[in-house]
Design a protein around this motif. Structure first.
Motif, PDB file in Angstrom:
ATOM      1  N   TRP A   1       0.818  -1.218   0.000  1.00  0.00           N
ATOM      2  CA  TRP A   1       0.000   0.000   0.000  1.00  0.00           C
ATOM      3  C   TRP A   1       0.850   1.266   0.000  1.00  0.00           C
ATOM      4  CZ3 TRP A   1       0.955   3.249   4.006  1.00  0.00           C
ATOM      5  CH2 TRP A   1       1.604   2.698   5.140  1.00  0.00           C
ATOM      6  N   TYR A   2       1.978   1.196   0.629  1.00  0.00           N
ATOM      7  CA  TYR A   2       2.797   2.408   0.719  1.00  0.00           C
ATOM      8  C   TYR A   2       3.292   2.847  -0.657  1.00  0.00           C
ATOM      9  CZ  TYR A   2       6.307  -1.311   0.792  1.00  0.00           C
ATOM     10  OH  TYR A   2       7.043  -2.424   0.508  1.00  0.00           O
ATOM     11  N   LEU A   3       3.511   1.890  -1.568  1.00  0.00           N
ATOM     12  CA  LEU A   3       3.902   2.257  -2.918  1.00  0.00           C
ATOM     13  C   LEU A   3       2.742   2.934  -3.647  1.00  0.00           C
ATOM     14  CD1 LEU A   3       5.929  -0.928  -3.962  1.00  0.00           C
ATOM     15  CD2 LEU A   3       6.806   1.278  -3.175  1.00  0.00           C
ATOM     16  N   VAL A   4       1.510   2.420  -3.436  1.00  0.00           N
ATOM     17  CA  VAL A   4       0.331   3.028  -4.050  1.00  0.00           C
ATOM     18  C   VAL A   4       0.168   4.465  -3.551  1.00  0.00           C
ATOM     19  CG1 VAL A   4      -2.170   2.888  -4.295  1.00  0.00           C
ATOM     20  CG2 VAL A   4      -0.768   0.792  -4.320  1.00  0.00           C
ATOM     21  N   VAL A   5       0.343   4.643  -2.226  1.00  0.00           N
ATOM     22  CA  VAL A   5       0.217   5.989  -1.652  1.00  0.00           C
ATOM     23  C   VAL A   5       1.236   6.931  -2.270  1.00  0.00           C
ATOM     24  CG1 VAL A   5       0.514   7.336   0.468  1.00  0.00           C
ATOM     25  CG2 VAL A   5      -0.809   5.208   0.498  1.00  0.00           C
ATOM     26  N   LEU A   6       2.456   6.468  -2.452  1.00  0.00           N
ATOM     27  CA  LEU A   6       3.500   7.303  -3.032  1.00  0.00           C
ATOM     28  C   LEU A   6       3.159   7.705  -4.456  1.00  0.00           C
ATOM     29  CD1 LEU A   6       6.749   5.569  -1.715  1.00  0.00           C
ATOM     30  CD2 LEU A   6       5.864   7.812  -1.066  1.00  0.00           C
ATOM     31  N   VAL A   7       2.657   6.737  -5.230  1.00  0.00           N
ATOM     32  CA  VAL A   7       2.316   7.031  -6.624  1.00  0.00           C
ATOM     33  C   VAL A   7       1.173   8.040  -6.688  1.00  0.00           C
ATOM     34  CG1 VAL A   7       1.392   6.053  -8.753  1.00  0.00           C
ATOM     35  CG2 VAL A   7       3.184   4.855  -7.496  1.00  0.00           C
ATOM     36  N   VAL A   8       0.106   7.791  -5.893  1.00  0.00           N
ATOM     37  CA  VAL A   8      -1.046   8.702  -5.900  1.00  0.00           C
ATOM     38  C   VAL A   8      -0.630  10.094  -5.462  1.00  0.00           C
ATOM     39  CG1 VAL A   8      -3.282   9.192  -4.815  1.00  0.00           C
ATOM     40  CG2 VAL A   8      -2.716   6.863  -5.585  1.00  0.00           C
ATOM     41  N   ALA A   9       0.200  10.145  -4.396  1.00  0.00           N
ATOM     42  CA  ALA A   9       0.648  11.448  -3.907  1.00  0.00           C
ATOM     43  C   ALA A   9       1.467  12.173  -4.954  1.00  0.00           C
ATOM     44  CB  ALA A   9       1.460  11.265  -2.624  1.00  0.00           C
ATOM     45  N   GLY A  10       2.302  11.437  -5.656  1.00  0.00           N
ATOM     46  CA  GLY A  10       3.122  12.064  -6.695  1.00  0.00           C
ATOM     47  C   GLY A  10       2.285  12.611  -7.828  1.00  0.00           C
ATOM     48  N   VAL A  11       1.319  11.817  -8.288  1.00  0.00           N
ATOM     49  CA  VAL A  11       0.455  12.270  -9.374  1.00  0.00           C
ATOM     50  C   VAL A  11      -0.372  13.484  -8.938  1.00  0.00           C
ATOM     51  CG1 VAL A  11      -1.500  11.640 -10.837  1.00  0.00           C
ATOM     52  CG2 VAL A  11       0.388  10.026 -10.475  1.00  0.00           C
TER      53      VAL A  11
ATOM     54  N   THR B   1       0.313  15.716  -6.613  1.00  0.00           N
ATOM     55  CA  THR B   1       1.172  16.900  -6.491  1.00  0.00           C
ATOM     56  C   THR B   1       1.471  17.490  -7.858  1.00  0.00           C
ATOM     57  OG1 THR B   1       2.167  16.017  -4.477  1.00  0.00           O
ATOM     58  CG2 THR B   1       3.393  17.726  -5.632  1.00  0.00           C
ATOM     59  N   ALA B   2       1.780  16.625  -8.824  1.00  0.00           N
ATOM     60  CA  ALA B   2       2.069  17.108 -10.166  1.00  0.00           C
ATOM     61  C   ALA B   2       0.854  17.820 -10.765  1.00  0.00           C
ATOM     62  CB  ALA B   2       2.517  15.947 -11.048  1.00  0.00           C
ATOM     63  N   ALA B   3      -0.339  17.260 -10.530  1.00  0.00           N
ATOM     64  CA  ALA B   3      -1.555  17.884 -11.058  1.00  0.00           C
ATOM     65  C   ALA B   3      -1.776  19.258 -10.431  1.00  0.00           C
ATOM     66  CB  ALA B   3      -2.746  16.967 -10.802  1.00  0.00           C
ATOM     67  N   LEU B   4      -1.547  19.367  -9.123  1.00  0.00           N
ATOM     68  CA  LEU B   4      -1.722  20.644  -8.437  1.00  0.00           C
ATOM     69  C   LEU B   4      -0.755  21.692  -8.971  1.00  0.00           C
ATOM     70  CD1 LEU B   4      -2.988  22.389  -6.182  1.00  0.00           C
ATOM     71  CD2 LEU B   4      -1.246  21.426  -4.627  1.00  0.00           C
ATOM     72  N   LEU B   5       0.505  21.306  -9.140  1.00  0.00           N
ATOM     73  CA  LEU B   5       1.502  22.246  -9.647  1.00  0.00           C
ATOM     74  C   LEU B   5       1.160  22.696 -11.062  1.00  0.00           C
ATOM     75  CD1 LEU B   5       4.775  20.571  -8.317  1.00  0.00           C
ATOM     76  CD2 LEU B   5       3.643  22.621  -7.424  1.00  0.00           C
ATOM     77  N   HIS B   6       0.671  21.754 -11.883  1.00  0.00           N
ATOM     78  CA  HIS B   6       0.271  22.113 -13.242  1.00  0.00           C
ATOM     79  C   HIS B   6      -0.909  23.090 -13.222  1.00  0.00           C
ATOM     80  CE1 HIS B   6      -0.535  21.746 -17.497  1.00  0.00           C
ATOM     81  NE2 HIS B   6      -1.809  21.434 -17.202  1.00  0.00           N
ATOM     82  N   TRP B   7      -1.860  22.835 -12.340  1.00  0.00           N
ATOM     83  CA  TRP B   7      -3.034  23.710 -12.249  1.00  0.00           C
ATOM     84  C   TRP B   7      -2.638  25.119 -11.826  1.00  0.00           C
ATOM     85  CZ3 TRP B   7      -5.669  25.551  -7.700  1.00  0.00           C
ATOM     86  CH2 TRP B   7      -6.878  26.191  -7.978  1.00  0.00           C
TER      87      TRP B   7
END
Length: 787
Positions: free
Chosen positions: A728-738, A740-746
């Motif tokens: 699960w921790y890998l899933v959390v990392l991936v979701v968090a990364g995506v 964050t990237a979406a927020l920065l793009h917005w």
């Protein structure tokens, strides 16, 4: 020599350029002379200077070809050394010179309170005629990391601390009338003191913790008395081990008296001593007397405190009920005949526990030889032109844990290179090199228990022949081939990289041995011929047997002629339906497999011995030889089965071995009630594959003995494969990364999805390969295709 009251005591050092004095006329103020006229009563004084390097100079002070009296005192030299050549009547008192001081052809001098390396050495003219290094020289009260004395006479070395040398502490060659007294010589990377000299006295020194010998010498008329030796002969990891001690004997006309040894001792009982050696009773090793006998008849050492025993050129010797620990070597015999050693212990010594050289008719029985840094028992010497040992019997003794864990060219339990010897009923275990390493002619090795020998950390490619349980690789006196060996009725188990190694031997016979669970080859034949190997039981060795060598093959010697038999191999998978010399009379079985046992095929990339002959045991036994058949299955008392690794599709199991008369030879692995695998008894792990993620499973293991009896109460374990949600921790990392990237793009801070501009022109459209970097780093990574 100059009286010491002429030495000038300078004030704080002043800076001075390098000083060069060539001849008496150069003793001037410009060259640092602060007083004196160069006479015995008024010597030139050069004192109180701090000398720094300068262009065109390679020494701090150079004095040559002088006869005037001079004193050099309280000098500090940076970087460069200093040189004194062809000078007389001098005193050096207080000279700090990391670059060292060098003296050649000097006379009547005192060298005192210096710091740094020091050399007093002769030079050589054309035709190799030596000039003296020094005559009438005193070296005193200094801190020296290397002292070299060569071609000198009438030298006194007194009150110095000599330590930290990368070579020898004191290294003296071809010198005479030398006194070395009241020095501390310690922590040097080779010998503390080593010399070749005449009329030399070494006394009242503290000689400790040197990597090589504390003191070693050659020469004549040498006296060694009232010295303290401690912890010498340490050895260096990664180098070849050479025997070392507090004191290594050499030379002629020696007197060794009233010395004390702590955790080292005397090494090298010489072959010819009288009247050249006098080792008095006042020498002590670990507080107990060192006994030295030579040229004698009838020695009896029984149940008395002993620090060491050295015996040379004696007959009818008895050593019983003594305990010698933590010295150079417990017992050293050289040219000693008709000897009995019994009921004694020789353990934790810095070299061999017992050394027997050029001796005949020696019997050791009921002794304990454990934890020595060299070999446990060393019998020699080897070679074609030596007086060889012979008629050696070693029986009923415990020999184990020998070797220092650093140097892998020694550390055998029994190192035997002799003739007409018997080794029987010994327990030989966990020695670093080999349990029994042998060579010579007419050797019987029988009824021994040889287990756990051969260090896994050893560089197998260089010491392969010297390792294992039993090896015949030491050769004979005239050739490199051992001859006429009988290896019989031994229990050889858990050795590395082989149990029994018949290496470079002729007429070597191995019969009736139990060879089991060796971590490599059970039995190895290499470069050998004309022997027989039969009635051995090969149980659960990683590879049961191999014949691989550049020499002549054993030629069908792995079995007796029919109706004789071969060996039992626990990995043999053949059947017994027929009988007869060719196993083609299929009306009744005869206990011999119908098909030959093919020996292990050698693979060059994984073995250090190749040239395999693919020989065979033509008459492999279906059941162990010499054991009474039983109907009891293996038992699992205190057994366990555990999971050592699990993934989404695999589970790796590990279990403790089942207990049986000579070992379980097969294991069945069950998933629930379904048998999923059978593995050889040499292996105690299995990986179950093809499983479903996140699913529980139940496993258990059963064992079979050589008579086909299967257990029914083997250990079990419940286990589960891992599921994707366990990551699960890998899933959390991936979701968090995506996210964050979406927020920065917005926010407009990260333009990862900016579509690249496509420019229509006369040439094909071009898309920047670095567009994804431009969002982070700007236009520096965006080429301008419009230019």
């Amino acid at each position: 020599m100059l009286p010491l009251h002429f030495i000038h005591q300078a004030s704080a050092a002043q800076s001075h350029s390098p000083i060069t004095i060539n001849g008496n006329v150069a003793f001037t103020a410009a060259n640092g002379v602060i007083s004196g006229s160069g006479t015995a009563s008024d010597p030139y004084v050069i004192a109180g200077w701090e000398i720094f390097p300068a262009p065109f100079f390679n020494t701090a002070i150079s004095v040559s070809d002088t006869s005037a009296y001079f004193v050099i005192s309280n000098i500090k030299a940076h970087e460069f050394g200093s040189q004194f050549q062809n000078v007389t009547h001098f005193v050096i008192d207080g000279f700090d010179s990391p670059g060292g001081l060098s003296f050649g052809n000097v006379r009547n001098g005192v060298i005192e309170r210096i710091t740094g390396p020091l050399s007093v050495a002769g030079s050589y003219c054309r035709g190799y005629c030596p000039y003296q290094g020094g005559t009438n020289i005193t070296i005193a009260n200094s801190v020296i990391n290397t002292l070299h004395i060569d071609h000198s006479q009438n030298v006194t070395v007194s009150g110095n601390t000599i330590s930290g040398s990368t070579v020898k502490g004191i290294d003296m060659d071809v010198s005479s009338n030398v006194t070395i007294t009241n020095n501390t010589v310690s922590s040097n990377m080779e010998d503390g003191i080593a010399f070749f000299g005449y009329h030399v006295m070494v006394s009242y020194n503290n000689i400790t913790a040197n990597v090589g010998n504390g003191l070693s010498f050659r020469g004549e008329d040498i006296s060694v008395f009232h010295n303290h030796f401690s912890g010498n002969g340490l050895g260096i990891p990664g180098t070849i081990r050479t025997p070392a001690a507090g004191l290594a004997l050499g030379g002629v006309n020696l007197t060794i008296q009233d010395n004390t040894f702590n955790s080292d001792g005397i090494l090298g009982a010489p072959a010819a001593v009288a009247p050249d050696y006098f080792i008095a009773s006042g020498n002590l090793a670990n507080g107990n007397p060192i006994l030295f006998y030579h040229d004698c008849q009838g020695v009896d050492v029984d149940n008395i405190p002993v620090g060491q025993i050295l015996i040379a050129n004696c007959n009818h010797v008895r050593i019983a009920n003594v305990r010698i620990l933590n010295t150079a070597e417990g017992v050293q015999l050289n040219r000693v005949n008709n000897t009995i050693i019994s009921g004694s212990e020789f353990s934790m010594n810095n070299n061999d526990g017992i050394s027997i050289q050029s001796s005949k008719n020696v019997t050791m029985s009921n002794d304990k030889v454990v934890g020595n840094k060299g070999n446990g028992i060393n019998v020699g010497p080897s070679g074609a032109y030596v007086f060889r040992s012979g008629l050696i019997t070693l029986r009923d003794s415990e020999v184990g844990n020998n070797g220092d864990g650093i140097h892998f060219e020694s550390g055998a339990g029994i190192w035997l290179n002799a003739d007409n010897c018997t080794l029987t009923r010994n327990t030989v275990y966990t020695n670093q090199l080999s349990g029994i390493l042998s060579g010579g002619t007419n050797i019987t090795i029988s009824y021994n228990t040889v287990t756990g020998n051969g260090a896994r950390a050893a560089p197998v490619s260089t010491v392969f022949d010297l390792m294992g349980g039993i090896s015949t690789s030491l050769g004979s006196p005239s050739t490199s081939i051992s001859d006429f060996f009988w290896i019989t009725s031994n229990n050889i188990s858990n050795n590395y990289p082989y149990g029994a190694g018949i290496i470079d031997a002729r007429h070597a016979n191995a019969t009736d041995n139990l060879i089991s669970s060796n971590q490599g080859y059970g039995i190895l034949v290499s470069g050998s011929a004309y022997g027989t190997i039969y009635h051995n039981n090969m149980i659960n060795d990683i590879v049961e047997g191999v014949e691989a060598a550049p020499g002549v093959q054993y030629s069908s010697s792995w079995s007796e002629p029919y109706p004789g038999r071969g060996n039992y191999w626990s990995d043999y998978a053949g059947n017994d339906l027929c009988s007869g010399p060719n196993q083609d009379q299929c009306n009744a079985p005869d206990g011999i497999g119908d098909t030959p046992k093919t020996l292990f095929a050698c693979a060059t990339e994984v073995n250090y011995i190749c040239g395999n002959f693919n020989n065979t045991d033509r008459r492999p036994l279906m059941r162990p030889y010499g054991f009474v058949p039983d109907s009891d299955p293996p038992n699992w008392s205190n057994a366990s089965l555990r999971v050592i690794q699990a993934t989404t599709s695999t589970i790796t199991l590990q279990w403790t071995p089942a207990i049986d008369q000579i070992g379980a030879i097969r294991y069945s692995i069950y998933e629930g009630s379904r048998r999923i695998a059978i593995v050889r008894g040499a292996f105690l792990t299995y990986t179950v594959t093809g499983l479903t993620a996140g699913t529980p499973y139940s496993f258990h293991v059963e064992a079979m003995d050589p008579w086909g009896n299967w257990s029914t109460s083997g250990p079990s374990v419940n286990a589960s494969t891992t599921g994707w949600w366990q990551y699960w921790y890998l899933v959390v990392l991936v979701v968090a990364g995506v996210g964050t990237a979406a927020l920065l793009h917005w926010k407009g801070w990260l333009r990862l999805w900016r579509r690249p501009r496509i420019t229509l022109s006369k040439r094909p459209a071009m898309i920047s390969k670095t567009w994804w970097l431009s969002g982070f780093f700007g236009q520096a990574f965006s080429p301008d295709y419009g230019q």
